[in-house]
Motif scaffolding. Structure first.
Motif, PDB file in Angstrom:
ATOM      1  N   ASP A 106      37.329  38.475  39.048  1.00  0.00           N
ATOM      2  CA  ASP A 106      36.404  38.074  37.282  1.00  0.00           C
ATOM      3  C   ASP A 106      35.929  36.838  38.675  1.00  0.00           C
ATOM      4  O   ASP A 106      36.393  35.299  38.077  1.00  0.00           O
ATOM      5  CB  ASP A 106      37.086  38.020  36.029  1.00  0.00           C
ATOM      6  CG  ASP A 106      35.880  37.384  35.321  1.00  0.00           C
ATOM      7  OD1 ASP A 106      34.961  37.965  35.514  1.00  0.00           O
ATOM      8  OD2 ASP A 106      36.447  36.858  34.262  1.00  0.00           O
ATOM      9  N   THR A 141      30.862  38.699  33.271  1.00  0.00           N
ATOM     10  CA  THR A 141      32.710  38.532  33.112  1.00  0.00           C
ATOM     11  C   THR A 141      33.116  37.782  32.448  1.00  0.00           C
ATOM     12  O   THR A 141      32.419  38.485  31.065  1.00  0.00           O
ATOM     13  CB  THR A 141      32.294  36.476  33.601  1.00  0.00           C
ATOM     14  OG1 THR A 141      33.322  35.646  34.331  1.00  0.00           O
ATOM     15  CG2 THR A 141      30.864  35.617  32.651  1.00  0.00           C
ATOM     16  N   LEU A 205      32.392  40.609  36.690  1.00  0.00           N
ATOM     17  CA  LEU A 205      33.760  40.875  36.924  1.00  0.00           C
ATOM     18  C   LEU A 205      33.768  42.293  37.630  1.00  0.00           C
ATOM     19  O   LEU A 205      33.083  42.647  37.272  1.00  0.00           O
ATOM     20  CB  LEU A 205      34.179  41.026  35.948  1.00  0.00           C
ATOM     21  CG  LEU A 205      35.671  41.697  36.138  1.00  0.00           C
ATOM     22  CD1 LEU A 205      36.691  41.393  34.504  1.00  0.00           C
ATOM     23  CD2 LEU A 205      35.870  42.987  36.118  1.00  0.00           C
TER      24      LEU A 205
END
Length: 215
Positions: A106, A141, A205
């Protein structure tokens, strides 16, 4: 590397280690998650022999600063069942059961993470890799486990190279030892399995998953 403690009929799954190499050129150093750090360097240059910072604006008023940023990112490895449920450490699995292993990073920063390299060795005494099962996905993220699993996953090939001898995508699986079968997954430009570069955009991510059968 995954390992199982063998007991009659059922085998508890434990995660005892992961061979993972994470590296980045200018922009990223990957280890455990900590805030980003930055350092500013100065370059001098000018007109008529004067060190007046013209590299920045070209008119003698510039600052000629070069900022290098580094950040430590965490690599996470999960085991999931066939429905995508995350298995807790010590969860029971049975011979013949199919599992997913999910690797993800991430990138919580405002900078892209460049030239990442991952390597994961599979214990063939406990798991058998399912050929052609590598997939990748990207989500914002901070996405939770369900959001990641529901993302659009793109298939990647097991092959290191295409028909022209060039890396065909970002990941590959090779067979390094007996028994026959894939046992080493790499992602990015890893030594011995040079795939296409792995880059994670800012605030993204990125995950790679593959399937195995419990032996």
């Amino acid at each position: 590397t995954e390992s199982l403690s063998f007991v009659p009929e059922r085998r508890p799954l434990t995660r005892t280690g992961l061979t993972a190499l994470l590296s980045a050129l200018v922009g990223c150093l990957l280890c455990l998650a900590v805030p980003a750090q930055a350092a500013t360097n100065f370059a001098t240059g000018g007109i008529g022999g004067l060190n007046n910072g013209t590299l920045a604006n070209g008119d003698g008023t510039g600052d000629a600063r070069i900022e290098l940023n580094s950040v430590r990112l965490a690599l996470v490895k999960e085991a999931r069942d066939a429905d995508g449920n995350v298995l807790a450490p010590g969860a029971n699995v049975v011979p013949g059961q199919q599992l997913y292993f999910v690797l993800y990073i991430d990138n919580t920063t405002d900078y892209p993470a460049d030239s990442l390299r991952l390597a994961d060795a599979l214990n063939e005494a406990q798991f058998t890799y399912i050929p052609g099962s590598i997939e990748t996905a990207a989500v914002p993220t901070g996405a939770n486990a369900q959001t990641l699993w529901s993302a659009a996953w793109t298939p990647l090939t097991d092959a290191v190279n295409d028909t022209s001898g060039n890396p065909d995508d970002e990941a590959s699986v090779t067979d390094t030892a007996a028994p026959t079968g894939g046992d080493r997954l790499t992602v990015g430009e890893t030594s011995g399995q040079v795939n296409r570069p792995l880059v994670i955009p800012a605030r993204t991510l990125r995950a790679v998953r593959f399937q195995v059968t419990v032996n």
